[in-house]
Write an enzyme that holds these catalytic residues in place. Structure first.
Site, PDB file in Angstrom:
ATOM      1  N   GLU A 122       0.818  -1.217   0.000  1.00 51.17           N
ATOM      2  CA  GLU A 122       0.000   0.000   0.000  1.00 51.17           C
ATOM      3  C   GLU A 122       0.854   1.271   0.000  1.00 51.17           C
ATOM      4  OE1 GLU A 122      -2.258  -1.080   3.392  1.00 51.17           O
ATOM      5  OE2 GLU A 122      -3.608  -2.379   2.258  1.00 51.17           O
ATOM      6  N   ASP A 138      -0.608  -5.562   9.360  1.00 56.90           N
ATOM      7  CA  ASP A 138      -1.618  -4.747  10.020  1.00 56.90           C
ATOM      8  C   ASP A 138      -1.552  -5.038  11.520  1.00 56.90           C
ATOM      9  OD1 ASP A 138      -2.661  -3.628   7.738  1.00 56.90           O
ATOM     10  OD2 ASP A 138      -4.551  -4.721   7.788  1.00 56.90           O
TER      11      ASP A 138
END
Length: 591
Positions: A337, A361
């Protein structure tokens, strides 16, 4: 491509310049200190690429301005990026110090009674601090005899910590961060801050649109023979997981083959964009063959790419690992990302340890009560106070399965130069490749799925940008946790069970953000974090101080905190000192 020379460590033996027997009596002892320091570093430390560190010792001992200038001339010609000054005696403070303001520097003053090495150390540090050029102090805890050539354990620890962090600073300088794409789904870390890279890290940012990746794939700007090798390797080693897509979204065999091929091509092309590939020059593609001199990269992916093309999960996971179809090799640093700030934390961890990094994450805090409610079982051992679920579809290195073994046979992630092909194969065998969930990734893809073995020490880090303050670093040392299989399966099924998982238990201190596991999660500054093998938070703290990045959260023992001596003049509380010193001195490469 032409190999850019690696930074070296310069050793500066300084001496009392008075002749008539004073200097003469100290020459051998002083130079031996320099040689011993160099030998220690060469034996114990490698560059992140695996190459042996080179140390450059001044041609003569340094007593004053003339010899100091001669030493600097030698260092400048040999790419010295870090210096260590050593002495067993009194010398002339400001006349002998290293005055380069951007080069990390330390001074080791020998703790002996015959000559006042400690007095020089104090005088030289006073000069450094008065001139605004911070330096690290090294002074042994115990008195040594003048003829003792050994390096005490406490001195060795500081020398090596300084050298590791200093080489990281020098290695990043002049490199680039390759930003492939732009902002991913509004993630702040992918709003790439050029000033941060330039002013704090001495790096450039190369911004490239994702259409360049599309062009390279479509126009075959890659090594076609290597692609066939990569496909054959994947056919031999990839074990595919369950396709959890609804029937209307499942791909047929030909479509799956096309997704795999493009995923491998993405890995090859991103790698070529980072470091170049001379094979492209042989095809007449000279410009493309050069690459962008990138020491780290990020790929936006979502959603402008992934809504129509295979996602970056396979490419990122393979690039970040210590092995691929070419065998065992240095990991690349690629942030999913395009989270450049997590990419920087990955870069720090790799430079300090030579190991692959786990990008994840920081997904869920599971309290002991919640786990028992959901599974009917109680957490125990390292997990007894709760756990954090670290999981992401993208770029967790396959090394993170921890199928490599240390000298005691315990699970770990090794520096790439210590990894055997058998260990690489074991990590691959522990990984499933699961078809991407269509609703999230309409263009398809394969996500790696593995479970990190338990009981492994890790350090979780993250860089965050705070308006008005600049970058800050977060550090949480802890361990991976192995849950009973039934418990893991139940918890994993509540999120995305096609992704790699690490169950993480931070070490608690009972204070502040480490009061409990919930507080660690609540104080984490962003949605992503990085796991680096080992309890290496102290190395991160030293590196951050060199770059003038304050540490806003850590659970490292105070005795291990090692920062420049000038930090002590910025107040009496250790962490407040760090903030005030970083603000006072400003970023290392001020812009």
């Amino acid at each position: 491509m032409k190999k850019i020379s690696l930074p070296k460590i310069g050793i500066r033996p300084v001496i009392d310049g008075r002749r008539m027997g004073v200097r003469e009596s100290l020459e051998e002892q002083t130079m031996n200190m320099a040689k011993a320091t160099a030998a220690l570093i060469i034996e114990k430390i490698r560059h992140a690429c695996g190459a042996q560190v080179e140390c450059v010792i001044a041609d003569t001992c340094i007593a004053g301005m003339a010899e100091s200038a001669a030493c600097e001339e030698k260092f400048s010609s040999q790419n010295v990026g870090v210096t260590i000054t050593v002495t067993p005696c009194w010398c002339y403070g400001s006349e002998t110090i290293d005055m380069d303001p951007m080069r990390p520097k330390a001074i080791w003053g020998f703790n002996g009674t015959e000559r006042p090495g400690a007095v020089y150390l104090a005088a030289a540090l006073a000069a450094h601090n008065q001139k605004g050029i911070p330096a690290f102090s090294i002074y042994g805890h115990d008195v040594q005899d003048a003829d003792d050539v050994s390096i005490p354990a406490d001195v060795e620890e500081k020398l090596l910590r300084f050298a590791r962090a200093g080489l990281a600073v020098a290695s990043m300088k002049g490199k680039s961060y390759l930003s492939v794409g732009g902002v991913s789904m509004g993630i702040a870390g992918s709003i790439v801050d050029h000033n941060f890279f330039e002013s704090w890290l001495g790096m450039k940012v190369q911004a490239v649109d994702m259409t360049e990746l599309r062009r390279r794939i479509d126009q075959k700007i890659y090594d076609e023979a290597e692609l066939e090798m990569a496909l054959a390797w994947a056919d031999k080693n990839f074990r595919y997981g369950e396709d959890q897509n609804a029937q209307q979204y499942k791909r047929n065999e030909a479509q799956n083959r096309a997704v795999l091929k493009e995923s491998l091509l993405m890995a090859m092309c991103i790698r070529d964009m980072m470091q170049g590939n001379k094979t492209l020059a042989d095809k007449g593609l000279v410009e493309e063959s050069l690459g962008y001199n990138a020491i780290a990269a990020g790929f936006q992916g979502q959603r402008h790419w992934t809504d129509q093309y295979p996602n970056g999960d396979t490419a990122e996971a393979l690039l970040n690992s210590s092995f691929d179809w070419n065998g065992v090799r240095e990991p690349f640093i690629v942030a999913t990302e395009n989270d450049s700030l997590n990419g920087v934390a990955m870069l720090f961890g790799h430079q300090l340890t030579g190991t692959a990094q786990i990008f994840a994450d920081v997904r869920t805090y599971w309290s002991p009560e919640a786990v028992e409610r959901v599974t009917g079982q109680a957490l125990n051992g390292l997990a007894e106070h709760g756990i954090i679920h670290l999981i992401n579809s993208g770029s967790a290195a396959l090394d993170g399965a921890c199928k490599q073994r240390d000298s005691e046979g315990k699970p770990t992630m090794k520096p790439h130069w210590e990894i055997s092909q058998q260990e690489a194969d074991a990590c691959l065998a522990a990984t499933e490749w699961c078809p991407a969930i269509h609703e999230y990734f309409r263009g398809g893809g394969y996500s790696s799925r593995f479970l990190t073995e338990g009981g492994v020490p890790f350090t979780m880090t993250r860089v965050n940008m705070i308006k008005g303050l600049g970058p800050v670093l977060q550090i949480a040392e802890g361990w991976s946790v192995e849950l009973p299989k039934v418990m893991h399966d139940q918890l994993d099924a509540r999120t995305n069970s096609t992704w790699p998982t690490t169950w993480f238990a931070p070490r608690l201190t009972g204070k502040g953000p480490f009061t409990d596991v919930y507080s660690v999660m609540a104080n984490w500054g962003a949605n992503h974090g990085v796991l680096t093998i080992g309890h290496v938070g102290a190395d991160f703290i030293t590196l951050a101080a060199m770059l003038r990045i304050p540490v806003c959260m850590h659970n490292v023992e105070e005795a291990k905190i090692y920062r420049p001596s000038a930090w002590a003049a910025h107040g009496m509380d250790v962490e407040g000192q760090d903030y005030r010193a970083c603000q006072n001195y400003g970023p290392l490469y001020k812009r």
